[in-house]
Design an enzyme around this catalytic site. Sequence first.
Site, PDB file in Angstrom:
ATOM      1  N   ASN A   1      35.962  40.306  36.104  1.00 22.80           N
ATOM      2  CA  ASN A   1      35.171  39.583  37.107  1.00 22.80           C
ATOM      3  C   ASN A   1      33.777  40.197  37.102  1.00 22.80           C
ATOM      4  OD1 ASN A   1      34.013  38.369  39.290  1.00 22.80           O
ATOM      5  ND2 ASN A   1      35.385  39.264  40.828  1.00 22.80           N
TER       6      ASN A   1
ATOM      7  N   LYS B   1      31.284  39.223  38.625  1.00 19.77           N
ATOM      8  CA  LYS B   1      30.579  38.986  39.897  1.00 19.77           C
ATOM      9  C   LYS B   1      29.157  38.481  39.576  1.00 19.77           C
ATOM     10  CE  LYS B   1      33.620  42.327  41.950  1.00 19.77           C
ATOM     11  NZ  LYS B   1      33.904  43.272  43.012  1.00 19.77           N
TER      12      LYS B   1
ATOM     13  N   HIS C   1      38.573  35.412  46.340  1.00 21.69           N
ATOM     14  CA  HIS C   1      38.176  36.823  46.205  1.00 21.69           C
ATOM     15  C   HIS C   1      37.726  37.341  47.575  1.00 21.69           C
ATOM     16  CE1 HIS C   1      35.961  40.393  45.017  1.00 21.69           C
ATOM     17  NE2 HIS C   1      36.696  40.375  43.910  1.00 21.69           N
TER      18      HIS C   1
ATOM     19  N   GLU D   1      35.298  39.010  48.417  1.00 23.95           N
ATOM     20  CA  GLU D   1      33.859  38.815  48.694  1.00 23.95           C
ATOM     21  C   GLU D   1      33.601  37.391  49.177  1.00 23.95           C
ATOM     22  OE1 GLU D   1      32.570  40.342  44.900  1.00 23.95           O
ATOM     23  OE2 GLU D   1      33.275  42.315  45.549  1.00 23.95           O
TER      24      GLU D   1
ATOM     25  N   GLU E   1      44.025  42.939  45.556  1.00 24.16           N
ATOM     26  CA  GLU E   1      42.830  43.793  45.566  1.00 24.16           C
ATOM     27  C   GLU E   1      42.616  44.326  46.977  1.00 24.16           C
ATOM     28  OE1 GLU E   1      40.007  42.615  42.114  1.00 24.16           O
ATOM     29  OE2 GLU E   1      39.501  41.414  43.846  1.00 24.16           O
TER      30      GLU E   1
ATOM     31  N   GLY F   1      34.922  48.364  44.277  1.00 26.07           N
ATOM     32  CA  GLY F   1      33.577  48.890  44.061  1.00 26.07           C
ATOM     33  C   GLY F   1      33.320  50.229  44.741  1.00 26.07           C
TER      34      GLY F   1
ATOM     35  N   SER G   1      38.483  49.236  41.573  1.00 22.78           N
ATOM     36  CA  SER G   1      38.090  50.479  40.891  1.00 22.78           C
ATOM     37  C   SER G   1      39.000  50.847  39.723  1.00 22.78           C
ATOM     38  CB  SER G   1      37.997  51.636  41.896  1.00 22.78           C
ATOM     39  OG  SER G   1      37.003  51.356  42.870  1.00 22.78           O
TER      40      SER G   1
HETATM   41  O1  LIG Z   1      36.637  43.060  42.999  1.00 21.99           O
HETATM   42  C1  LIG Z   1      37.045  43.475  41.936  1.00 21.99           C
HETATM   43  C2  LIG Z   1      37.434  42.556  40.862  1.00 21.99           C
HETATM   44  O2  LIG Z   1      37.546  41.264  41.336  1.00 21.99           O
HETATM   45  C3  LIG Z   1      37.151  44.929  41.668  1.00 21.99           C
HETATM   46  O3  LIG Z   1      35.880  45.422  41.511  1.00 21.99           O
HETATM   47  P1  LIG Z   1      35.690  46.934  40.981  1.00 21.99           P
HETATM   48  O4  LIG Z   1      36.538  47.044  39.748  1.00 21.99           O
HETATM   49  O5  LIG Z   1      34.223  47.038  40.703  1.00 21.99           O
HETATM   50  O6  LIG Z   1      36.175  47.815  42.073  1.00 21.99           O
END
Ligand SMILES: O=C(CO)COP(=O)(O)O
Length: 256
Positions: free
Chosen positions: A10, A12, A99, A101, A171, A177, A216
């Site tokens: 992803n 993003k 997601h 976010e 997640e 992140g 992460s």
């Molecule tokens: O949100 C994520 C994947 O969709 C995870 O992000 P990170 O791997 O940067 O923590």
Amino acid sequence: MTRRAIVAANWKMNGDSALVNTMVSGLNNVELQDNVNVVICPSAPYLSALVVKAKEDKLNAAISIGAQNVSEHDNGAFTGEISTKMLQELSVEFVIIGHSERRCLYHETSTQAAHKVKAALNAGLTPILCIGESEAERATEQTETVLASQLQPVIDEVGIEKFIDVVIAYEPVWAIGTGKTASSEMAQETHQFIRQFLAKANENVAAKVPLLYGGSVNASNCEELFAQPDIDGGLIGGASLHVEQFKVICSAAKGK
Ligand SMILES: O=C(CO)COP(=O)(O)O
């Protein structure tokens, strides 16, 4: 072997044309174990370039392309949205839905995620449905209630049988992140809860749904996470922007 493993990138709102090229070139010689799919989900403006580059380079058929979001509507006055048909036309095969976010920053609800999963399935796209609890929810022992409340509306909307074509990504919001990965034991425990929750509706389907861990994941912790009995790969954010790291993660996944 009952379940394929999936490693999904992803990106993003990161990446550019250069990353499209280096990622496809880099993945050309990636070593994948049996029954593994890799999915690259760039921002929408790069989907087309990724499809073209993957075709040109005759990328391994186990590597697919996914979008990061899709509208629940077929078409119409929805400025800024992307329809399932548009994704189909681009030969996109997967789409990330719900997601954290999208849920936190854009107030997407589980009901909306359910409608999006339905639209995706109707269009033959594979949804990667994201679920996960916040730090406060885990601290107050609400993790299972939250996950159930995110899954149930989707089960109600599409029916458990359709989950055979759904991928679920767990997640934990606090691990995204932040560098704070869930321990492999904690991740396994939660994945097991998710599979058992699905099994209450249909055991056969539950045994076949790939459950990905996200938050992460990196080249150092992927092996231990992927070795857990109910973890079938990962949804990778930051580490998926670095070709060599991402390749290590892809190579660590194995179908179960
Ligand atoms: O949100 C994520 C994947 O969709 C995870 O992000 P990170 O791997 O940067 O923590």
